[in-house]
Design a protein around this motif. Sequence first.
Motif, PDB file in Angstrom:
ATOM      1  N   MET A  63      38.224  41.653  34.363  1.00 25.28           N
ATOM      2  CA  MET A  63      38.327  41.278  32.954  1.00 25.28           C
ATOM      3  C   MET A  63      39.583  41.920  32.386  1.00 25.28           C
ATOM      4  O   MET A  63      39.820  43.110  32.591  1.00 25.28           O
ATOM      5  CB  MET A  63      37.081  41.757  32.209  1.00 25.28           C
ATOM      6  N   GLY A  64      40.391  41.096  31.708  1.00 24.32           N
ATOM      7  CA  GLY A  64      41.614  41.632  31.112  1.00 24.32           C
ATOM      8  C   GLY A  64      42.687  41.952  32.136  1.00 24.32           C
ATOM      9  O   GLY A  64      43.518  42.834  31.923  1.00 24.32           O
ATOM     10  N   LEU A  65      42.676  41.244  33.237  1.00 18.48           N
ATOM     11  CA  LEU A  65      43.694  41.455  34.274  1.00 18.48           C
ATOM     12  C   LEU A  65      44.275  40.113  34.705  1.00 18.48           C
ATOM     13  O   LEU A  65      43.594  39.095  34.639  1.00 18.48           O
ATOM     14  CB  LEU A  65      43.073  42.183  35.469  1.00 18.48           C
ATOM     15  N   PRO A  66      45.543  40.122  35.151  1.00 20.11           N
ATOM     16  CA  PRO A  66      46.176  38.857  35.522  1.00 20.11           C
ATOM     17  C   PRO A  66      45.506  38.226  36.741  1.00 20.11           C
ATOM     18  O   PRO A  66      44.919  38.906  37.565  1.00 20.11           O
ATOM     19  CB  PRO A  66      47.621  39.246  35.833  1.00 20.11           C
ATOM     20  N   GLU A  67      45.624  36.923  36.846  1.00 21.79           N
ATOM     21  CA  GLU A  67      44.980  36.204  37.948  1.00 21.79           C
ATOM     22  C   GLU A  67      45.671  36.443  39.275  1.00 21.79           C
ATOM     23  O   GLU A  67      45.040  36.449  40.317  1.00 21.79           O
ATOM     24  CB  GLU A  67      45.018  34.704  37.652  1.00 21.79           C
ATOM     25  N   LYS A  68      47.000  36.575  39.204  1.00 26.92           N
ATOM     26  CA  LYS A  68      47.775  36.732  40.432  1.00 26.92           C
ATOM     27  C   LYS A  68      48.761  37.862  40.312  1.00 26.92           C
ATOM     28  O   LYS A  68      49.219  38.174  39.209  1.00 26.92           O
ATOM     29  CB  LYS A  68      48.560  35.452  40.734  1.00 26.92           C
ATOM     30  N   GLY A  69      49.098  38.455  41.434  1.00 27.75           N
ATOM     31  CA  GLY A  69      50.087  39.523  41.431  1.00 27.75           C
ATOM     32  C   GLY A  69      51.230  39.222  42.374  1.00 27.75           C
ATOM     33  O   GLY A  69      51.545  38.061  42.640  1.00 27.75           O
ATOM     34  N   ARG A  70      51.794  40.281  42.912  1.00 24.68           N
ATOM     35  CA  ARG A  70      53.002  40.207  43.717  1.00 24.68           C
ATOM     36  C   ARG A  70      52.921  39.208  44.861  1.00 24.68           C
ATOM     37  O   ARG A  70      53.836  38.451  45.117  1.00 24.68           O
ATOM     38  CB  ARG A  70      53.266  41.609  44.287  1.00 24.68           C
ATOM     39  N   SER A  71      51.787  39.210  45.574  1.00 25.11           N
ATOM     40  CA  SER A  71      51.694  38.401  46.794  1.00 25.11           C
ATOM     41  C   SER A  71      51.455  36.929  46.481  1.00 25.11           C
ATOM     42  O   SER A  71      51.452  36.097  47.386  1.00 25.11           O
ATOM     43  CB  SER A  71      50.551  38.906  47.653  1.00 25.11           C
ATOM     44  N   GLU A 125      49.566  45.553  43.885  1.00 25.26           N
ATOM     45  CA  GLU A 125      49.630  44.114  43.640  1.00 25.26           C
ATOM     46  C   GLU A 125      50.125  43.778  42.238  1.00 25.26           C
ATOM     47  O   GLU A 125      50.904  42.857  42.047  1.00 25.26           O
ATOM     48  CB  GLU A 125      48.225  43.522  43.874  1.00 25.26           C
ATOM     49  N   ILE A 126      49.665  44.526  41.228  1.00 22.66           N
ATOM     50  CA  ILE A 126      50.034  44.194  39.838  1.00 22.66           C
ATOM     51  C   ILE A 126      50.650  45.365  39.079  1.00 22.66           C
ATOM     52  O   ILE A 126      50.950  45.252  37.890  1.00 22.66           O
ATOM     53  CB  ILE A 126      48.808  43.667  39.043  1.00 22.66           C
ATOM     54  N   GLY A 127      50.804  46.510  39.737  1.00 23.52           N
ATOM     55  CA  GLY A 127      51.436  47.640  39.052  1.00 23.52           C
ATOM     56  C   GLY A 127      50.566  48.259  37.986  1.00 23.52           C
ATOM     57  O   GLY A 127      51.084  48.812  37.005  1.00 23.52           O
ATOM     58  N   LYS A 128      49.272  48.214  38.142  1.00 23.19           N
ATOM     59  CA  LYS A 128      48.349  48.666  37.112  1.00 23.19           C
ATOM     60  C   LYS A 128      47.055  49.131  37.771  1.00 23.19           C
ATOM     61  O   LYS A 128      46.588  48.491  38.705  1.00 23.19           O
ATOM     62  CB  LYS A 128      48.024  47.456  36.241  1.00 23.19           C
ATOM     63  N   LYS A 129      46.468  50.226  37.282  1.00 22.92           N
ATOM     64  CA  LYS A 129      45.200  50.696  37.832  1.00 22.92           C
ATOM     65  C   LYS A 129      44.072  50.446  36.844  1.00 22.92           C
ATOM     66  O   LYS A 129      43.953  51.141  35.837  1.00 22.92           O
ATOM     67  CB  LYS A 129      45.295  52.202  38.134  1.00 22.92           C
ATOM     68  N   PRO A 130      43.214  49.480  37.156  1.00 21.41           N
ATOM     69  CA  PRO A 130      42.139  49.134  36.204  1.00 21.41           C
ATOM     70  C   PRO A 130      41.091  50.235  36.085  1.00 21.41           C
ATOM     71  O   PRO A 130      40.963  51.083  36.970  1.00 21.41           O
ATOM     72  CB  PRO A 130      41.492  47.890  36.831  1.00 21.41           C
ATOM     73  N   GLU A 131      40.329  50.202  35.007  1.00 20.49           N
ATOM     74  CA  GLU A 131      39.084  50.968  34.918  1.00 20.49           C
ATOM     75  C   GLU A 131      38.090  50.269  35.833  1.00 20.49           C
ATOM     76  O   GLU A 131      38.070  49.042  35.913  1.00 20.49           O
ATOM     77  CB  GLU A 131      38.551  50.962  33.482  1.00 20.49           C
ATOM     78  N   VAL A 132      37.280  51.048  36.528  1.00 19.24           N
ATOM     79  CA  VAL A 132      36.417  50.447  37.556  1.00 19.24           C
ATOM     80  C   VAL A 132      34.954  50.827  37.346  1.00 19.24           C
ATOM     81  O   VAL A 132      34.634  51.988  37.085  1.00 19.24           O
ATOM     82  CB  VAL A 132      36.843  50.914  38.966  1.00 19.24           C
ATOM     83  N   THR A 133      34.076  49.846  37.451  1.00 20.99           N
ATOM     84  CA  THR A 133      32.634  50.095  37.547  1.00 20.99           C
ATOM     85  C   THR A 133      32.211  49.707  38.960  1.00 20.99           C
ATOM     86  O   THR A 133      32.441  48.570  39.387  1.00 20.99           O
ATOM     87  CB  THR A 133      31.847  49.234  36.533  1.00 20.99           C
ATOM     88  N   VAL A 134      31.655  50.669  39.696  1.00 20.84           N
ATOM     89  CA  VAL A 134      31.166  50.372  41.043  1.00 20.84           C
ATOM     90  C   VAL A 134      29.650  50.310  40.992  1.00 20.84           C
ATOM     91  O   VAL A 134      29.005  51.211  40.457  1.00 20.84           O
ATOM     92  CB  VAL A 134      31.598  51.474  42.040  1.00 20.84           C
ATOM     93  N   VAL A 135      29.079  49.233  41.508  1.00 18.33           N
ATOM     94  CA  VAL A 135      27.621  49.129  41.572  1.00 18.33           C
ATOM     95  C   VAL A 135      27.212  48.894  43.022  1.00 18.33           C
ATOM     96  O   VAL A 135      27.535  47.862  43.608  1.00 18.33           O
ATOM     97  CB  VAL A 135      27.085  47.967  40.706  1.00 18.33           C
ATOM     98  N   VAL A 136      26.550  49.890  43.600  1.00 15.73           N
ATOM     99  CA  VAL A 136      26.057  49.742  44.975  1.00 15.73           C
ATOM    100  C   VAL A 136      24.543  49.555  44.898  1.00 15.73           C
ATOM    101  O   VAL A 136      23.836  50.394  44.334  1.00 15.73           O
ATOM    102  CB  VAL A 136      26.406  50.988  45.813  1.00 15.73           C
ATOM    103  N   SER A 137      24.059  48.416  45.412  1.00 12.81           N
ATOM    104  CA  SER A 137      22.605  48.169  45.428  1.00 12.81           C
ATOM    105  C   SER A 137      22.091  48.399  46.838  1.00 12.81           C
ATOM    106  O   SER A 137      22.607  47.819  47.791  1.00 12.81           O
ATOM    107  CB  SER A 137      22.297  46.726  45.021  1.00 12.81           C
ATOM    108  N   ARG A 138      21.098  49.275  46.937  1.00 10.13           N
ATOM    109  CA  ARG A 138      20.513  49.539  48.263  1.00 10.13           C
ATOM    110  C   ARG A 138      19.127  48.916  48.327  1.00 10.13           C
ATOM    111  O   ARG A 138      18.270  49.177  47.481  1.00 10.13           O
ATOM    112  CB  ARG A 138      20.392  51.045  48.497  1.00 10.13           C
ATOM    113  N   LEU A 139      18.910  48.102  49.316  1.00  8.13           N
ATOM    114  CA  LEU A 139      17.588  47.504  49.498  1.00  8.13           C
ATOM    115  C   LEU A 139      16.722  48.527  50.212  1.00  8.13           C
ATOM    116  O   LEU A 139      17.171  49.232  51.111  1.00  8.13           O
ATOM    117  CB  LEU A 139      17.690  46.232  50.324  1.00  8.13           C
TER     118      LEU A 139
END
Lengths: 555, 555
Positions: A487-495, A540-554
């Motif tokens: 969210m709030g990040l470009p669709e494509k970067g360098r590659s 890829e885009i020269g920017k480090k996003p804020e990250v939410t990591v969600v790991v679901s363990r069954l």
Amino acid sequence: MSSERLIYLPLGGAGEIGMNAYVYGYGKPGKERLIVVDLGVAFPDMDTSPGVDLILPDISWLKKRRDRIEAIFITHAHEDHIGAIAHSYEALQAPIYARRFTANLARRKMSEHGHPEDAVTTVGAWPEQVTAGPFTVGFMPISHSIPESSSMVIDSPEGRVIHSGDFKIDLTPGVGEAFDPALWADVCKDGIKALVCDSTNVFSPLPGRSEATLGPEIEKLVSAAEGMVVATTFASNVARVKTLAVAADKAGRSVVLLGRAMKRMVEAAVETGVMKDFPKVVSPEEARGIPRENLMLLVTGSQGERRAASAQLARGKYQGIEMKPGDLFLFSSKTIPGNERGVIRIINQFSEMGVDVVDDSSGLYHVSGHANRPDLETLHDVVKPQVLIPMHGEHRHLREHVKLAEAKGITGVLAVDGMMIDLSSKTPTVAEYVDTGRTYLDGSVKIGALDGVVRDRIRLALNGHATVTLVLDDQDEPLGEPWVDLMGLPEKGRSNATLVDVLEADLGQWLNRQGAKTLRDEDKLNEGLKRTLRQSAQDEIGKKPEVTVVVSRLS
Amino acid sequence: MSSERLIYLPLGGAGEIGMNAYVYGYGKPGKERLIVVDLGVAFPDMDTSPGVDLILPDISWLKKRRDRIEAIFITHAHEDHIGAIAHSYEALQAPIYARRFTANLARRKMSEHGHPEDAVTTVGAWPEQVTAGPFTVGFMPISHSIPESSSMVIDSPEGRVIHSGDFKIDLTPGVGEAFDPALWADVCKDGIKALVCDSTNVFSPLPGRSEATLGPEIEKLVSAAEGMVVATTFASNVARVKTLAVAADKAGRSVVLLGRAMKRMVEAAVETGVMKDFPKVVSPEEARGIPRENLMLLVTGSQGERRAASAQLARGKYQGIEMKPGDLFLFSSKTIPGNERGVIRIINQFSEMGVDVVDDSSGLYHVSGHANRPDLETLHDVVKPQVLIPMHGEHRHLREHVKLAEAKGITGVLAVDGMMIDLSSKTPTVAEYVDTGRTYLDGSVKIGALDGVVRDRIRLALNGHATVTLVLDDQDEPLGEPWVDLMGLPEKGRSNATLVDVLEADLGQWLNRQGAKTLRDEDKLNEGLKRTLRQSAQDEIGKKPEVTVVVSRLS
């Protein structure tokens, strides 16, 4: 000498403009009985407080001492002085005192928030006084850009303190009371312990001008206008609203009030009798039947606020009224620093419509509500305080005001928010440093300015957001690849490949390299996914996003 | 009349201040050979472009016509005129022409971006000319707040056009060339088809003052100062930097340059010979051995930029140098609208340190680089154009400038970005409307201002972010409850329970009520979870977060 002391403690407004909240106390140290002068708000901005609705002073110090608060006095009805009363009522539950016009608006606020209106008591002007514990307090009329502004005359066993409130020296203020030098001289004749004084315009070198100087100029402008005239000012500047309306009337124009605050203020001023002879007002519906050269609109939004009437007119219609080429828009107001972009935006929108815009740059159509440097000196000279404590200013204003006082032999005390000053001794001293700060009203919740909530939002605005999700089975083996949403990040970067694909590929590769130990370790796994995503995005885009990591363990 | 035409097309800078990019063309419609005058940038802000690094003009129109571009001419080295050359080079690959000082800085930019320095050709001042397809173009010296500013003299088969560039009328500019009325009269003697003219200060009613008026005032101030003196101005204002340095020298103070831009600009000015006799400079290390009353620092950061030397000094040490009570900080600059908050912040920080701050409010220590209203008229009178096209201004400036021209019988044309004007006919007409806009340099990626990326970031800043994750088994049955992660949202709301818990409970309840049909339908499930979370948050905290829903289906 008794062990009682007289203290002064700013909780807001000293070291900033806005959010005024000043405490006075008298009694044994730590047991002083307290009164509060003003409880105002400040306004948020995108740079420092995105998404916040209002900024309130942090009143936790007062809350802990609720049983020691005798009363709250409101000097005048500007939001930076009255705006927090309803938001603080539950916490403080102290009686509120104000003069008629201020009390009228205070009661509206209380009632909007479901608080009892009778928590607000109306007090007449000096010589009327209110007893509040060891204090006797009076409302001394003084001129400002809103009716019935008052300085507080605060009598304590240690002597008399004057808390100026916001003021200017105006002998012909139009609506409201003129500055009365004789009355002031009388009140101050037995000596004043301290003058706590407005500092807003300490850097303005010329004497302030009276409200009365504006009428003839505005009348000239309005009479000469050929199309419709629209004027904006702070709605609470009732004198100005009247000056504008009278100019309309003299030019044979019907007056229309647009914007909720504009109608509410005129209503309050008429209800309380502070304003008389306001010209007849027509409704927006009636206005549509009147030729535009016979109309003058008085509208809210002098600071370019996006939802106010001015900005809506700049974007198109408002209540069926539309501006046209040849109309005139008048800012009978000054742009508060920080609001320039909003104001300039609507000026340009009007320009695109062919509307002529007149602002205060000529000096003809607006005067400040605050005392300029020579006017501050006038008050110093009338009051002749032992001590001057500047308030209502940023640090630079307070510092300059102290210099001004000391140059004429008055002891100046620079006290910013949180500095408790002991006024009992001949030379005031800092008795204590109190934690102060800002409380954000955010939606319906109050949060501390330093809680990190708003800091996270600013980071989201600067860096965008990525969600990484991963499902692990009951053996801690990944079920499929990590999944990324942005969210709030470009669709494509360098590659030139889709950014999501690049990030997912890099995360997948990282995951393949991890052993069971990392996969079992919640923190390691989260940290690794986050670091990998941020590094991949940086490449890829020269920017480090804020990250939410969600790991679901069954399991 | 031939079927060729002369066109003018602003792609940036007309209807805004910043991001200048103007196109001229000559030839058959749709086949005109093109030249570009200036390729500048604008700067982002939190209100409209959070996280963005630079704002570039959208040059897609030019890119599609790359084979028709003969040359790019840069009037002067301010970022809003030169800043986009390296960012556009790959797309346009056209030769760049500039005068010596500008070319020096242009080559630094090209080389920093890995582009060939020899794409930049140095051109001497008028009467030297460059042939560019059907055009012959010369750099006509004019005074401005940076050395070697030039107006472009653009000759075409349809006649001569003057593109003023940024300018002021200064007969004693210190560094750089004075305005030369005789030379201008000579260049314009055979008639000028159109004057495309700077409009920045069209609302400033008094004649502009010369750079030379500042020296004596600054010298007085610096001589009288008792502690260290620190002065800031735009580094590119080399004349001002010299005025300040000379004042230091006369007061027996050693000059220290702080900030990368400050050093680079002085270097370029000396290298190219535009500045001579600059006082001796000492390094920050040497400065530490010199008494502070014998020092004067010239620093970057006149706009309060957080990373510049001024802001760093305001927060504490910078390169081992620290300000102390009794020092003086001079803003020899004007605050650009929108930068007020940053500037005020550092003034207050200095105030807390006991440093005296002097700004331009007295008018003694700064003069504008742009022509005021009477000076614009001076240029109109010298050039006597058939047509005046205002540029370098917001809509309100352009409109006012057209009025000014028309009042003296010159045809004024209000052309904003994207309006292609056909200058061939006697009365210029709009030939075409071209799509224009802003391109954001965001990290290392270029995105369109309207792509929605930044809009999403603004929403994140206003509303915070929630992630909802849900795992479904291969029968589309939920494996456990929906899971919520929050960012930029308060921990607790109305009910005083943890916000995450409240949201998860509400989502769980909603999920329990759903049948197999919803659980199988990706869109319905996502939409339902999102709506439920937003409603639940609204009830609990009065705010609807931005939501990322991730549903993982095991298969």
